[in-house]
Motif scaffolding. Structure first.
Motif, short mmCIF file in Angstrom:
data_model
loop_
_atom_site.label_atom_id
_atom_site.label_comp_id
_atom_site.label_asym_id
_atom_site.label_seq_id
_atom_site.Cartn_x
_atom_site.Cartn_y
_atom_site.Cartn_z
N THR A 134 -15.98 -16.11 -4.71
CA THR A 134 -16.69 -17.36 -4.43
C THR A 134 -17.75 -17.09 -3.36
O THR A 134 -17.73 -16.05 -2.69
N MET A 135 -18.64 -18.05 -3.18
CA MET A 135 -19.65 -17.93 -2.15
C MET A 135 -19.00 -17.79 -0.78
O MET A 135 -19.42 -16.98 0.04
N ALA A 136 -17.96 -18.57 -0.53
CA ALA A 136 -17.26 -18.50 0.76
C ALA A 136 -16.69 -17.10 1.00
O ALA A 136 -16.78 -16.57 2.12
N GLU A 137 -16.10 -16.51 -0.02
CA GLU A 137 -15.56 -15.16 0.12
C GLU A 137 -16.66 -14.14 0.37
O GLU A 137 -16.49 -13.23 1.19
N LEU A 138 -17.77 -14.30 -0.31
CA LEU A 138 -18.89 -13.38 -0.11
C LEU A 138 -19.49 -13.52 1.28
O LEU A 138 -19.79 -12.51 1.94
#
Length: 113
Positions: free
Chosen positions: A22-26
């Protein structure tokens, strides 16, 4: 602050190991809060966004093993070589002999259409 090459390597390593993120993980793995920083890195690497889950997941273009329809799923998240859900639905209908009903498209794409 990480250099762009280091950010790209970090993103690549995460996605090659996890297949998608996800964007948050990236953002977390890159140590940034800036969405555009992540998009710049993904663009340099070549990426796809999921057509399911509101495009919330990202993968590298080299990772999916697409089927004959250009579809790939990873842990129930759906990706398409055609891009978005709309582009994927259009490609499926254009490739068909007689088109699809909405129900048939939902079965094929495994998402609500």
């Amino acid at each position: 602050m990480m250099r762009p090459e280091d950010r790209d390597a970090t993103v690549r390593e995460l996605l090659m190991n996890e297949q998608m993120a996800t964007m948050a993980e990236l953002k977390e793995v890159m140590g940034t809060r800036a969405t555009m920083t992540v998009y710049r890195s993904l663009s340099r690497l070549g990426y796809l966004a999921s057509y399911s889950d509101r495009g919330r997941f990202y993968t590298l273009t080299e990772i999916p093993d697409f089927n004959d329809l250009g579809l790939w799923s990873c842990r129930s998240v759906r990706f398409s070589r055609h891009g978005s859900l709309l582009e994927t639905a259009v490609a499926a209908v254009e490739r068909s002999d007689a088109g699809y009903t909405a129900c048939e498209l939902e079965l094929l794409l495994q998402v609500e259409v």
